[in-house]
Design a protein around this motif. Structure first.
Motif, PDB file in Angstrom:
ATOM      1  N   PHE A 164       0.838  -1.190   0.000  1.00  0.00           N
ATOM      2  CA  PHE A 164       0.000   0.000   0.000  1.00  0.00           C
ATOM      3  C   PHE A 164       0.877   1.246   0.000  1.00  0.00           C
ATOM      4  CE2 PHE A 164      -2.439   3.236   2.405  1.00  0.00           C
ATOM      5  CZ  PHE A 164      -3.505   3.388   1.526  1.00  0.00           C
ATOM      6  N   MET A 165       1.834   1.274   0.879  1.00  0.00           N
ATOM      7  CA  MET A 165       2.860   2.309   0.909  1.00  0.00           C
ATOM      8  C   MET A 165       4.071   1.725   1.596  1.00  0.00           C
ATOM      9  SD  MET A 165       1.378   4.853   3.920  1.00  0.00           S
ATOM     10  CE  MET A 165       2.571   6.118   3.552  1.00  0.00           C
ATOM     11  N   SER A 166       5.228   2.327   1.389  1.00  0.00           N
ATOM     12  CA  SER A 166       6.439   1.770   1.977  1.00  0.00           C
ATOM     13  C   SER A 166       6.519   2.109   3.463  1.00  0.00           C
ATOM     14  CB  SER A 166       7.682   2.313   1.259  1.00  0.00           C
ATOM     15  OG  SER A 166       7.898   3.671   1.607  1.00  0.00           O
ATOM     16  N   PRO A 167       7.158   1.258   4.278  1.00  0.00           N
ATOM     17  CA  PRO A 167       7.330   1.575   5.695  1.00  0.00           C
ATOM     18  C   PRO A 167       8.070   2.883   5.931  1.00  0.00           C
ATOM     19  CG  PRO A 167       7.781  -0.746   5.294  1.00  0.00           C
ATOM     20  CD  PRO A 167       7.633  -0.097   3.955  1.00  0.00           C
ATOM     21  N   GLN A 168       9.077   3.187   5.083  1.00  0.00           N
ATOM     22  CA  GLN A 168       9.834   4.422   5.298  1.00  0.00           C
ATOM     23  C   GLN A 168       8.964   5.651   5.042  1.00  0.00           C
ATOM     24  OE1 GLN A 168      13.261   5.073   2.858  1.00  0.00           O
ATOM     25  NE2 GLN A 168      12.076   5.587   1.038  1.00  0.00           N
ATOM     26  N   LEU A 169       8.053   5.540   4.089  1.00  0.00           N
ATOM     27  CA  LEU A 169       7.155   6.657   3.822  1.00  0.00           C
ATOM     28  C   LEU A 169       6.167   6.833   4.951  1.00  0.00           C
ATOM     29  CD1 LEU A 169       6.684   8.832   1.914  1.00  0.00           C
ATOM     30  CD2 LEU A 169       6.153   7.126   0.203  1.00  0.00           C
ATOM     31  N   SER A 170       5.655   5.706   5.457  1.00  0.00           N
ATOM     32  CA  SER A 170       4.747   5.752   6.600  1.00  0.00           C
ATOM     33  C   SER A 170       5.436   6.383   7.804  1.00  0.00           C
ATOM     34  CB  SER A 170       4.267   4.336   6.931  1.00  0.00           C
ATOM     35  OG  SER A 170       3.435   4.329   8.062  1.00  0.00           O
ATOM     36  N   ALA A 171       6.678   5.988   8.043  1.00  0.00           N
ATOM     37  CA  ALA A 171       7.417   6.536   9.181  1.00  0.00           C
ATOM     38  C   ALA A 171       7.678   8.030   9.015  1.00  0.00           C
ATOM     39  CB  ALA A 171       8.735   5.783   9.357  1.00  0.00           C
ATOM     40  N   ALA A 172       8.021   8.440   7.784  1.00  0.00           N
ATOM     41  CA  ALA A 172       8.294   9.852   7.538  1.00  0.00           C
ATOM     42  C   ALA A 172       7.044  10.700   7.715  1.00  0.00           C
ATOM     43  CB  ALA A 172       8.849  10.032   6.125  1.00  0.00           C
ATOM     44  N   ALA A 173       5.910  10.148   7.371  1.00  0.00           N
ATOM     45  CA  ALA A 173       4.664  10.919   7.423  1.00  0.00           C
ATOM     46  C   ALA A 173       4.021  10.904   8.794  1.00  0.00           C
ATOM     47  CB  ALA A 173       3.679  10.369   6.392  1.00  0.00           C
ATOM     48  N   PHE A 174       4.055   9.754   9.466  1.00  0.00           N
ATOM     49  CA  PHE A 174       3.259   9.569  10.668  1.00  0.00           C
ATOM     50  C   PHE A 174       4.063   9.200  11.909  1.00  0.00           C
ATOM     51  CE2 PHE A 174       0.696   8.500   6.939  1.00  0.00           C
ATOM     52  CZ  PHE A 174      -0.324   9.417   7.079  1.00  0.00           C
ATOM     53  N   GLY A 175       5.400   9.102  11.768  1.00  0.00           N
ATOM     54  CA  GLY A 175       6.209   8.733  12.908  1.00  0.00           C
ATOM     55  C   GLY A 175       6.068   7.277  13.272  1.00  0.00           C
ATOM     56  N   THR A 176       5.491   6.482  12.391  1.00  0.00           N
ATOM     57  CA  THR A 176       5.317   5.041  12.584  1.00  0.00           C
ATOM     58  C   THR A 176       5.283   4.395  11.216  1.00  0.00           C
ATOM     59  OG1 THR A 176       3.817   3.293  13.340  1.00  0.00           O
ATOM     60  CG2 THR A 176       2.804   5.377  12.676  1.00  0.00           C
ATOM     61  N   ASP A 177       5.775   3.159  11.146  1.00  0.00           N
ATOM     62  CA  ASP A 177       5.711   2.449   9.873  1.00  0.00           C
ATOM     63  C   ASP A 177       4.446   1.613   9.746  1.00  0.00           C
ATOM     64  OD1 ASP A 177       6.178   0.380  11.618  1.00  0.00           O
ATOM     65  OD2 ASP A 177       8.082  -0.240  10.733  1.00  0.00           O
ATOM     66  N   ALA A 178       3.458   1.851  10.620  1.00  0.00           N
ATOM     67  CA  ALA A 178       2.267   1.009  10.693  1.00  0.00           C
ATOM     68  C   ALA A 178       1.483   0.956   9.381  1.00  0.00           C
ATOM     69  CB  ALA A 178       1.353   1.486  11.823  1.00  0.00           C
TER      70      ALA A 178
END
Length: 379
Positions: A96-110
């Motif tokens: 759906f999206m990469s973990p690094q992008l999730s972490a950069a956007a939301f502070g979590t790779d969830a």
């Protein structure tokens, strides 16, 4: 919508594959289970069509113009995701999206655990296909329209969702992240005009003989959410290749066109009122210049983000740090995310079937018992 929300929620970006090359498309095949190779997480609503879904990504570089948000760059870089009906699945589930992008956007790779229903580089069905181009809301990325894209592909459409670089954080090949330079700027006419150029360039690439895609160039629609919806209608007025347009909750930001738009247009909105009690969208002002087939639908229990995957994500993850609870009524209304997805899919799908495939259906003729939430502001 607060600038804090726009800035932090912007980077819902997916890195999901490559350009479809070579193999043409064709007739229906029975759906088969998609192999699961990723860790189990929340699963997007399942597509409702009969086809398996394949997906690939496309890196684009427009050297004919500088980037409007980074003028010192002499070209415009774009990323797009393609979804298509597949004959056989591959062994790799699309992220759906990469973990690094999730972490950069939301502070979590969830959010990197979200499960999709497409596989990367799946074998496509042969045959020429109608094309639906998707443009996300301001501050949003192409991944926010994944559930709609998968559903349309499962019904036989070729679908391309476009990231508008520097209007959201965008991930390029190799994991390079480009920031949302315009998220604290203006989402006005200049954004719409830039997006129209982005969409038209994407159409150039997808319809080129060099693309390897079998696009039916007489059956192309553009669908967008928020400013993406405004841009969809604007593109239909400027590009003769676009046969129909859908605006999901997008206020018109440019002056009315000098000539009426004769192409079919579907407007679907939550119609949350302003402080003065009038609908937030200015669709009444534009209605008279839509000279072709048209419908204006309202879902009063929905919110501004209900026509994207943002609503579903909000219900499956704790996003209160980036989406303050005070914004929940305006952004999500009272309808559930799953139900909002079903409504969006049903009405967009019915419109495309009618306008691009000539398939008649009663859903757009008036109120439906199956979708009592949807009202007809203008038939």
């Amino acid at each position: 919508m607060s600038q804090r929300f726009v800035r932090l929620f912007a980077p819902l970006v997916a890195l999901l594959g490559l350009l479809l090359v070579g193999a043409p498309f064709a007739a229906a095949a029975p759906a088969r289970p998609v192999p699961r190779t990723a860790p189990t997480g929340p699963e997007l609503p399942a597509p409702t069509g009969g086809h398996l879904v394949g997906t690939r990504t496309l890196y684009l570089k427009d050297t004919s113009r500088p980037d409007p948000w980074k003028p010192d760059t002499g070209f415009r870089e774009l990323m797009a995701t393609l979804w298509y009906p597949a004959l056989f699945p591959s062994g790799r589930e699309a992220a759906f999206m990469s973990p690094q992008l999730s972490a950069a956007a939301f502070g979590t790779d969830a959010l990197g655990t979200v499960r999709t229903h497409a596989t990367v580089n799946a074998v496509p069905l042969p045959g020429r296909r109608p094309l639906a181009v998707l443009s996300p809301g301001f501050g949003m990325s192409r991944v926010s329209l994944t559930a709609l894209a998968e559903d349309l592909a499962s019904k036989g459409y070729l679908v391309a969702a476009l990231d508008h670089t520097y209007e959201a954080v965008v991930e390029f090949p190799g994991g390079r992240l480009e920031p949302c330079l315009n998220c604290t700027g203006q989402g006005g006419p200049e954004v719409v005009r830039s997006r129209v150029k982005d969409i038209r360039f994407l159409l150039d690439q997808l319809t080129s003989p060099r693309s390897g895609l079998q696009v039916d160039c007489s059956r192309i629609a553009v669908i967008g959410h928020a400013v993406g919806g405004t841009s969809a209608v604007e593109t239909a007025g400027e590009d003769p290749r676009v046969a129909a347009a859908v605006n999901l909750e997008g206020t018109f930001l440019t002056p009315p066109p000098a000539q009426p738009l004769g192409r079919p247009v579907l407007l679907v909105g939550a119609q949350w009122p302003t402080a003065g009690g009038t609908p937030a969208a200015n669709w009444a002002d534009r209605w008279s210049v839509l000279a072709g087939w048209k419908r204006w639908l309202s879902v009063p229990t929905a919110g501004h983000m209900s026509f994207s995957d943002a609503h579903w994500l909000y219900e499956h993850f704790d996003l209160t740090q980036v989406i303050p609870p005070v914004l929940k009524p305006a952004l999500f209304g009272t309808v559930s995310g799953e139900r909002a997805t079903a409504i969006t899919r049903a009405y967009v799908g019915a419109f495309l079937d009618q306008q691009l495939r000539g398939i008649p259906g009663a859903l757009l003729d008036g109120p439906s018992a199956a979708f009592p939430e949807v009202g007809f502001v203008q038939p």
